[in-house]
Design a protein around this motif. Structure first.
Motif, PDB file in Angstrom:
ATOM      1  N   GLU A  98     -36.662  94.757  25.739  1.00  0.00           N
ATOM      2  CA  GLU A  98     -37.073  94.058  24.524  1.00  0.00           C
ATOM      3  C   GLU A  98     -36.741  94.904  23.291  1.00  0.00           C
ATOM      4  O   GLU A  98     -36.914  96.121  23.298  1.00  0.00           O
ATOM      5  CB  GLU A  98     -38.569  93.775  24.557  1.00  0.00           C
ATOM      6  CG  GLU A  98     -38.992  92.823  23.447  1.00  0.00           C
ATOM      7  CD  GLU A  98     -40.488  92.574  23.440  1.00  0.00           C
ATOM      8  OE1 GLU A  98     -40.877  91.411  23.462  1.00  0.00           O
ATOM      9  OE2 GLU A  98     -41.250  93.560  23.395  1.00  0.00           O
ATOM     10  N   HIS A  99     -36.237  94.260  22.257  1.00  0.00           N
ATOM     11  CA  HIS A  99     -35.829  94.965  21.043  1.00  0.00           C
ATOM     12  C   HIS A  99     -35.803  93.971  19.882  1.00  0.00           C
ATOM     13  O   HIS A  99     -36.076  92.777  20.057  1.00  0.00           O
ATOM     14  CB  HIS A  99     -34.438  95.595  21.233  1.00  0.00           C
ATOM     15  CG  HIS A  99     -33.373  94.580  21.527  1.00  0.00           C
ATOM     16  ND1 HIS A  99     -33.112  94.112  22.790  1.00  0.00           N
ATOM     17  CD2 HIS A  99     -32.510  93.908  20.709  1.00  0.00           C
ATOM     18  CE1 HIS A  99     -32.139  93.225  22.748  1.00  0.00           C
ATOM     19  NE2 HIS A  99     -31.750  93.067  21.498  1.00  0.00           N
ATOM     20  N   HIS A 100     -35.488  94.475  18.709  1.00  0.00           N
ATOM     21  CA  HIS A 100     -35.231  93.584  17.578  1.00  0.00           C
ATOM     22  C   HIS A 100     -34.125  94.192  16.720  1.00  0.00           C
ATOM     23  O   HIS A 100     -33.709  95.332  16.946  1.00  0.00           O
ATOM     24  CB  HIS A 100     -36.503  93.331  16.746  1.00  0.00           C
ATOM     25  CG  HIS A 100     -37.048  94.530  16.043  1.00  0.00           C
ATOM     26  ND1 HIS A 100     -37.921  95.419  16.656  1.00  0.00           N
ATOM     27  CD2 HIS A 100     -36.853  95.020  14.782  1.00  0.00           C
ATOM     28  CE1 HIS A 100     -38.239  96.383  15.798  1.00  0.00           C
ATOM     29  NE2 HIS A 100     -37.603  96.169  14.654  1.00  0.00           N
ATOM     30  N   HIS A 101     -33.653  93.419  15.777  1.00  0.00           N
ATOM     31  CA  HIS A 101     -32.623  93.881  14.845  1.00  0.00           C
ATOM     32  C   HIS A 101     -33.118  93.614  13.432  1.00  0.00           C
ATOM     33  O   HIS A 101     -34.010  92.794  13.219  1.00  0.00           O
ATOM     34  CB  HIS A 101     -31.303  93.133  15.056  1.00  0.00           C
ATOM     35  CG  HIS A 101     -30.883  93.084  16.491  1.00  0.00           C
ATOM     36  ND1 HIS A 101     -30.219  94.110  17.108  1.00  0.00           N
ATOM     37  CD2 HIS A 101     -31.049  92.130  17.437  1.00  0.00           C
ATOM     38  CE1 HIS A 101     -29.987  93.785  18.368  1.00  0.00           C
ATOM     39  NE2 HIS A 101     -30.479  92.596  18.599  1.00  0.00           N
ATOM     40  N   LEU A 102     -32.507  94.303  12.473  1.00  0.00           N
ATOM     41  CA  LEU A 102     -32.888  94.081  11.077  1.00  0.00           C
ATOM     42  C   LEU A 102     -32.079  92.956  10.456  1.00  0.00           C
ATOM     43  O   LEU A 102     -32.221  92.658   9.277  1.00  0.00           O
ATOM     44  CB  LEU A 102     -32.741  95.382  10.279  1.00  0.00           C
ATOM     45  CG  LEU A 102     -33.657  96.513  10.790  1.00  0.00           C
ATOM     46  CD1 LEU A 102     -33.467  97.767   9.953  1.00  0.00           C
ATOM     47  CD2 LEU A 102     -35.127  96.078  10.792  1.00  0.00           C
ATOM     48  N   ASP A 104     -30.108  88.908  11.594  1.00  0.00           N
ATOM     49  CA  ASP A 104     -30.112  87.844  12.599  1.00  0.00           C
ATOM     50  C   ASP A 104     -29.120  88.163  13.718  1.00  0.00           C
ATOM     51  O   ASP A 104     -28.093  88.800  13.485  1.00  0.00           O
ATOM     52  CB  ASP A 104     -29.702  86.508  11.963  1.00  0.00           C
ATOM     53  CG  ASP A 104     -30.616  86.101  10.813  1.00  0.00           C
ATOM     54  OD1 ASP A 104     -31.743  86.633  10.732  1.00  0.00           O
ATOM     55  OD2 ASP A 104     -30.181  85.247  10.007  1.00  0.00           O
ATOM     56  N   GLU A 105     -29.449  87.700  14.916  1.00  0.00           N
ATOM     57  CA  GLU A 105     -28.520  87.813  16.047  1.00  0.00           C
ATOM     58  C   GLU A 105     -28.013  86.405  16.337  1.00  0.00           C
ATOM     59  O   GLU A 105     -28.765  85.562  16.815  1.00  0.00           O
ATOM     60  CB  GLU A 105     -29.238  88.403  17.263  1.00  0.00           C
ATOM     61  CG  GLU A 105     -28.354  88.453  18.503  1.00  0.00           C
ATOM     62  CD  GLU A 105     -28.973  89.269  19.638  1.00  0.00           C
ATOM     63  OE1 GLU A 105     -29.708  90.234  19.364  1.00  0.00           O
ATOM     64  OE2 GLU A 105     -28.714  88.924  20.807  1.00  0.00           O
ATOM     65  N   VAL A 106     -26.748  86.168  16.005  1.00  0.00           N
ATOM     66  CA  VAL A 106     -26.215  84.812  16.061  1.00  0.00           C
ATOM     67  C   VAL A 106     -25.137  84.721  17.133  1.00  0.00           C
ATOM     68  O   VAL A 106     -24.230  85.560  17.175  1.00  0.00           O
ATOM     69  CB  VAL A 106     -25.605  84.402  14.699  1.00  0.00           C
ATOM     70  CG1 VAL A 106     -25.267  82.910  14.700  1.00  0.00           C
ATOM     71  CG2 VAL A 106     -26.562  84.733  13.578  1.00  0.00           C
ATOM     72  N   ARG A 142     -38.811  90.138  18.090  1.00  0.00           N
ATOM     73  CA  ARG A 142     -38.673  90.840  19.372  1.00  0.00           C
ATOM     74  C   ARG A 142     -38.052  89.881  20.386  1.00  0.00           C
ATOM     75  O   ARG A 142     -38.445  88.708  20.489  1.00  0.00           O
ATOM     76  CB  ARG A 142     -40.040  91.317  19.867  1.00  0.00           C
ATOM     77  CG  ARG A 142     -40.723  92.300  18.938  1.00  0.00           C
ATOM     78  CD  ARG A 142     -40.031  93.641  18.854  1.00  0.00           C
ATOM     79  NE  ARG A 142     -40.232  94.443  20.057  1.00  0.00           N
ATOM     80  CZ  ARG A 142     -39.611  95.600  20.288  1.00  0.00           C
ATOM     81  NH1 ARG A 142     -38.740  96.072  19.398  1.00  0.00           N
ATOM     82  NH2 ARG A 142     -39.832  96.274  21.385  1.00  0.00           N
ATOM     83  N   HIS A 143     -37.073  90.381  21.130  1.00  0.00           N
ATOM     84  CA  HIS A 143     -36.368  89.509  22.067  1.00  0.00           C
ATOM     85  C   HIS A 143     -35.613  90.333  23.104  1.00  0.00           C
ATOM     86  O   HIS A 143     -35.449  91.547  22.952  1.00  0.00           O
ATOM     87  CB  HIS A 143     -35.370  88.619  21.312  1.00  0.00           C
ATOM     88  CG  HIS A 143     -34.231  89.384  20.709  1.00  0.00           C
ATOM     89  ND1 HIS A 143     -34.339  90.022  19.498  1.00  0.00           N
ATOM     90  CD2 HIS A 143     -32.986  89.663  21.163  1.00  0.00           C
ATOM     91  CE1 HIS A 143     -33.209  90.632  19.231  1.00  0.00           C
ATOM     92  NE2 HIS A 143     -32.359  90.441  20.229  1.00  0.00           N
ATOM     93  N   PHE A 144     -35.154  89.685  24.142  1.00  0.00           N
ATOM     94  CA  PHE A 144     -34.185  90.286  25.046  1.00  0.00           C
ATOM     95  C   PHE A 144     -33.288  89.189  25.597  1.00  0.00           C
ATOM     96  O   PHE A 144     -33.573  87.998  25.432  1.00  0.00           O
ATOM     97  CB  PHE A 144     -34.852  91.104  26.168  1.00  0.00           C
ATOM     98  CG  PHE A 144     -35.746  90.325  27.093  1.00  0.00           C
ATOM     99  CD1 PHE A 144     -37.094  90.180  26.799  1.00  0.00           C
ATOM    100  CD2 PHE A 144     -35.244  89.758  28.257  1.00  0.00           C
ATOM    101  CE1 PHE A 144     -37.930  89.472  27.669  1.00  0.00           C
ATOM    102  CE2 PHE A 144     -36.069  89.051  29.127  1.00  0.00           C
ATOM    103  CZ  PHE A 144     -37.410  88.911  28.831  1.00  0.00           C
TER     104      PHE A 144
HETATM  105 FE   LIG Z   1     -30.551  91.608  20.443  1.00  0.00          FE
END
Ligand SMILES: [Fe+2]
Length: 176
Positions: A98-102, A104-106, A142-144
């Protein structure tokens, strides 16, 4: 169309129900016509850099609109399958953390399928994405990501910065 399943057992949500759920949770989703891409490019397991560019060109008008509307300034192609990706198992270990980014993840899925698991607004849910699904995991969510049993996905990634993004594994207060 993406299929949404909630961790609490609700679902799976299909079609309009999935669309409404994602919209309610601030997750951008669009359905794109991937048949405009050359079938050979979508089906072959590996792509040369030239073939990747050709694939991207198939969606030039849509990508230009995304750049204008959302500020996605760069893109690349990601291909994950056992033939194209010798270190697939190793990569998936990181994707599945699990992580996040600053930003968008498109992803526009052009072949294969994958599973994003997101936590937004106190709910954790999985989104199965298949060809034609464009999904944007909002910044700081938060996502994976993992592959399905088919272990195959081909997607165009869109970025809001030239350098792309980094994964932040340590939890910190996130939106949603
Ligand atoms: Fe990601």
């Amino acid at each position: 169309m993406a299929i949404v399943t909630l961790l609490d057992g609700t679902g799976p949500l299909h079609g309009d129900a999935a669309r409404a759920f994602l919209a309610d949770h601030g997750v951008l989703h669009e359905s794109w016509d991937v048949s405009r891409a050359d079938t050979e490019l979508t089906t072959k397991p590996t792509l040369t850099p030239e073939e990747q560019e050709e694939l991207v060109t198939s969606f030039a008008s849509g990508l230009a609109r995304m750049a204008k509307d959302y500020g996605y300034v760069s893109h690349d192609v990601i291909v994950l399958n056992p033939e194209a990706t010798p270190n697939l198992a190793e990569l998936l270990i990181n994707f599945q953390r699990e992580h996040h980014h600053l930003e968008d993840e498109v992803r526009l899925i052009v072949a294969g399928e994958g599973l994003f698991t997101l936590t937004r607004q106190g709910q954790t849910f999985s989104v199965l994405v298949t060809p034609g699904d464009l999904i944007s995991v909002p910044a700081r969510t938060r996502h994976f990501f993992t592959l399905t049993e088919s272990r195959n996905v081909k997607a165009i990634r869109l970025f809001q910065t030239q350098g792309g993004w980094n994964a932040i594994y340590d939890p910190e207060p996130a939106d949603g």
